[in-house]
Design an enzyme around this catalytic site. Structure first.
Site, mmCIF file in Angstrom:
data_model
loop_
_atom_site.group_PDB
_atom_site.id
_atom_site.type_symbol
_atom_site.label_atom_id
_atom_site.label_comp_id
_atom_site.label_asym_id
_atom_site.label_seq_id
_atom_site.Cartn_x
_atom_site.Cartn_y
_atom_site.Cartn_z
ATOM 1 N N HIS A 161 0.815 -1.222 0.000
ATOM 2 C CA HIS A 161 0.000 0.000 0.000
ATOM 3 C C HIS A 161 0.845 1.267 0.000
ATOM 4 O O HIS A 161 0.379 2.333 -0.428
ATOM 5 C CB HIS A 161 -0.939 -0.001 1.206
ATOM 6 C CG HIS A 161 -2.214 0.751 0.983
ATOM 7 N ND1 HIS A 161 -2.294 1.879 0.188
ATOM 8 C CD2 HIS A 161 -3.479 0.541 1.445
ATOM 9 C CE1 HIS A 161 -3.536 2.333 0.192
ATOM 10 N NE2 HIS A 161 -4.278 1.533 0.931
ATOM 11 N N ASP A 410 -9.504 -7.749 -17.966
ATOM 12 C CA ASP A 410 -9.686 -8.866 -18.897
ATOM 13 C C ASP A 410 -8.324 -9.204 -19.496
ATOM 14 O O ASP A 410 -7.801 -8.460 -20.327
ATOM 15 C CB ASP A 410 -10.693 -8.469 -19.986
ATOM 16 C CG ASP A 410 -10.875 -9.543 -21.037
ATOM 17 O OD1 ASP A 410 -10.249 -10.616 -20.930
ATOM 18 O OD2 ASP A 410 -11.648 -9.305 -21.984
#
Length: 464
Positions: A161, A410
């Site tokens: 993070h 995708d």
């Protein structure tokens, strides 16, 4: 269980700058451990998937070269990012389970251990990869299963993070997926804005102009003097789904019940989906926790500040561009007995705090703080480190992922059918995520003490 069949250290396929990258205050207070997320795909067209992902990853790391670097500790608890090209980890695994065996993919220790790439925190921080990805193929379903021709796969991601926030991470994943399926990246995808000094606009540091309670200890449970016992309690996660009709019903109910102030004739701005659902989560959690009537409770909200600063940050800013705010304190009885608009209004007040002046004051507060561990939102998978802030019972942190383009990932075999957190986070964390149906329905991933789980689920649907 899952068996790792291959593991690679992937480095940029061209030389990249060997420099130390300055980290902003927003980066410094991010947890230095990894955030885990998971993508689930139902398609089984995965021939040579890992090879294609590995090749495209080495290419995109040229542009996102900080991902291939390593952190190091500095004096005073700060961290620095060394862009040294050491690489990221890409893992291939085979599961002995079918997709159906994982149910709704609610975060759990089992899911994390089997589908999320492991991070060895016993290593020095200088050796920890900042990005780890695991592609896991599921076992074929039984012959009487309608999905028996779909093996399915999971992509588990562990992202440090400190490097960037969720939006920047998602944009990287989407660009990598686009490259993997053979498409050309646009200029923003190819050239992320990496210079974080743009956030350092008030040097030398000014004194904070606000009190910033969001960076100080939050209300404790009545009768306690610390959070030690609350932190020890077992935690669990639950996935709750809201149809578009349920979302609209909650919004209408909340906006219809809001009190009209005398003398105001103009139409009040309706509460947003986030304000309404966050208020609903807050109320349900307070009831499930069975808190005393006069128990103070607050919600921490976080917001993307790219367009809240003046001037705005570049659209392709790659880093942490987050600020947090706190709702006004609210007693449990007041929250439960008033309409949902009562909590929604308090959440709105927190969000409206986050203007340019407040955000810059918050950055100055962090910059001037001598003990970052006291305000850093940091935790490891194996437990809370010493001095880490605790945002759980009786409080909440409610994060919106509704605007993030998570279903654009995708890689060549279709969009994910599910996206969500891949690990159980500390008590009091909740995420609101768009459903893959893209029809206005939502998914809530709520992380609570196990003792409160069933009551929370009961109230969540009972009150709609």
């Amino acid at each position: 269980m899952s068996t790792i069949t291959a593991s690679y250290n992937v480095t940029p396929n061209e030389p990249t700058p060997n420099v130390s990258l300055w980290l902003s205050e927003s980066d410094q207070v991010a947890r230095w451990s990894h955030t885990s997320t998971i993508y689930i795909y139902k398609e089984n067209q995965t021939q040579n998937a890992l090879e294609r992902m590995r090749d495209s990853l080495s290419k995109i790391l040229v542009h996102y070269h900080p991902l291939a670097g390593r952190l190091t500790w500095l004096e005073g608890g700060k961290v620095a990012l060394n862009c040294n090209g050491k690489g990221v980890t890409l893992i291939e695994a085979e599961s002995q389970k079918t997709m159906d065996d994982y149910g709704d993919f609610a975060p759990s220790e089992k899911l994390k251990n089997e589908l999320i790439p492991p991070v060895d925190y016993s290593q020095p921080i200088e050796e920890l990869p900042l990005l780890l990805v695991q592609l896991t193929r599921f076992k074929k379903g039984s012959s009487n299963n309608n999905n028996n021709n779909q093996l399915g796969l999971a992509i588990g991601v562990a992202f440090c993070h400190v490097l960037c926030d969720g939006l920047a991470a998602i944009r990287f994943i989407n660009a990598w997926a686009k490259l993997t399926r053979g498409e050309v990246l646009d200029s923003i995808e190819m050239f992320p804005f990496l210079d974080r000094t743009i956030m350092n606009s008030t040097y030398p540091p000014r004194a904070p102009r606000f009190d910033h309670p969001e960076l100080k200890p939050l209300p404790l449970k009545l009768g306690t003097t610390d959070t030690i016992e609350e932190q020890k309690k077992e935690k669990t996660a639950v996935i709750l789904r809201l149809t578009s009709q349920q979302v609209e019903k909650l919004k209408k109910k909340t906006n219809d019940e809001r009190p009209q102030k005398e003398g105001i004739t103009k139409t009040l701005r309706p509460y947003s989906r986030y304000e309404v659902i966050a208020s609903h989560i807050w109320r349900c959690a307070s009831k499930a926790r069975e808190l005393e009537d006069l128990q103070p409770t607050v919600v921490r909200v976080s917001a993307d500040i790219r367009n809240r600063l003046n001037p705005p940050l570049p659209r392709n800013y790659f880093g942490n561009a987050l600020a947090v705010a706190l709702t006004p304190k609210c007693h449990t009885k007041e929250l439960i007995t008033n309409p949902l608009s009562h909590g929604a209004q308090k959440i709105r007040e927190a969000i409206e705090l986050l203007n340019d002046e407040y955000i810059r004051s918050q950055l100055d507060f962090i910059r001037c703080h001598e003990q970052l561990d006291r305000i850093r939102a940091s935790y490891l998978d194996q437990g809370e480190p010493k001095n880490a802030p605790f945002y759980g019972n009786p409080n909440l942190t409610i994060v919106s992922w509704m605007s993030m383009p998570v279903y654009e990932a995708d890689f060549g075999w279709g969009k994910p059918g599910y996206f969500g957190p891949g690990a159980v986070y500390p008590d009091g964390k909740a995420y609101i995520i768009r459903s893959s149906d893209e029809d206005g329905s939502l998914v809530v991933s709520a992380h609570l003490q196990t003792a409160h789980k069933e009551l929370f689920k009961k109230f969540f649907y009972e009150d709609i």
